[in-house]
Design an enzyme around this catalytic site. Structure first.
Site, PDB file in Angstrom:
ATOM      1  N   THR A  81       2.878  50.085  14.320  1.00 18.99           N
ATOM      2  CA  THR A  81       4.124  50.951  15.131  1.00 18.99           C
ATOM      3  C   THR A  81       3.358  51.656  16.493  1.00 18.99           C
ATOM      4  O   THR A  81       2.547  52.147  16.323  1.00 18.99           O
ATOM      5  CB  THR A  81       4.809  52.194  14.680  1.00 18.99           C
ATOM      6  OG1 THR A  81       5.504  51.617  13.089  1.00 18.99           O
ATOM      7  CG2 THR A  81       5.296  52.278  15.589  1.00 18.99           C
ATOM      8  N   ALA A  82       3.384  51.492  17.690  1.00 22.25           N
ATOM      9  CA  ALA A  82       3.107  52.037  19.430  1.00 22.25           C
ATOM     10  C   ALA A  82       4.380  52.160  19.919  1.00 22.25           C
ATOM     11  O   ALA A  82       5.242  51.514  19.762  1.00 22.25           O
ATOM     12  CB  ALA A  82       2.117  50.752  19.574  1.00 22.25           C
TER      13      ALA A  82
END
Length: 193
Positions: A5-6
């Site tokens: 997740t970014a």
């Protein structure tokens, strides 16, 4: 493709880019300390989801290309140019793609965020999330993002959105690396979960 997740968020004076630290392949947790955020220039950074090795190579190439470009222009390379350079490199590899999704963000005149897929599409936005935890992160970002937020509010929102993703996405977790990019430069720090 491995999960992650970014997120990237613009605020009144800059951009926050954040990513969690876990790498997992299937049921195997490979690393709990991987850095998936990358300063590319003094005023542009990136974060990735997918194969970190591909993003590491991409970041090395882009750092070199932006240094050359800065010498040619005799000024800072803006985030849209950096995003386009990454896009060109990714599109050249479209038959053997770099398996990474990228968020590029920075500031020269004004804050900007760009999302790139493995084939090099460039999508501008005020905030973005990529990776297997993107849906959960966007569930926090969509209702809480406001234009002109302060740096503190943007950092807190980035942390909350990644924490939400780590609660439901088994491929995300183990801490958060954060880049804060302003006209003064880049600050990096890590938040424990």
């Amino acid at each position: 493709m491995p999960g992650a997740t970014a997120v990237g968020i613009t605020f009144n004076d800059g951009v926050v880019i954040a990513s969690e630290k876990r790498i997992a392949y299937g049921n195997f947790l490979v690393s709990k300390t991987t850095k998936k955020t990358f300063p590319l220039t003094d005023k542009v950074g990136a974060a990735c989801a997918g194969l970190v090795a591909d993003m590491q190579i991409l970041a090395l190439q882009i750092k070199a290309l932006t240094k050359i470009r800065k010498m040619e222009l005799k000024r800072d390379v803006p985030p849209n140019s950096v995003a386009k350079m990454i896009s060109n490199l990714m599109y050249e590899r479209r038959y053997f793609p770099l398996l990474t999704q990228v968020i590029v963000g920075g500031i020269v005149d004004k804050p900007a965020i760009y999302t790139l897929d493995p084939l090099g599409s460039v999508l501008p936005d005020e905030y973005a999330a990529v990776g297997t935890g993107a849906e959960m992160a966007l569930g926090v970002l969509d209702p809480q993002f406001k234009e002109g937020m302060s740096e503190k509010d943007a950092v807190d929102l980035a942390i909350r959105s990644i924490k939400a993703a780590t609660m439901r996405d088994s491929f995300s977790g183990d801490g958060i690396d954060i880049l804060v990019i302003t006209k003064q430069g880049i600050k990096e720090f890590t938040e424990k979960l």
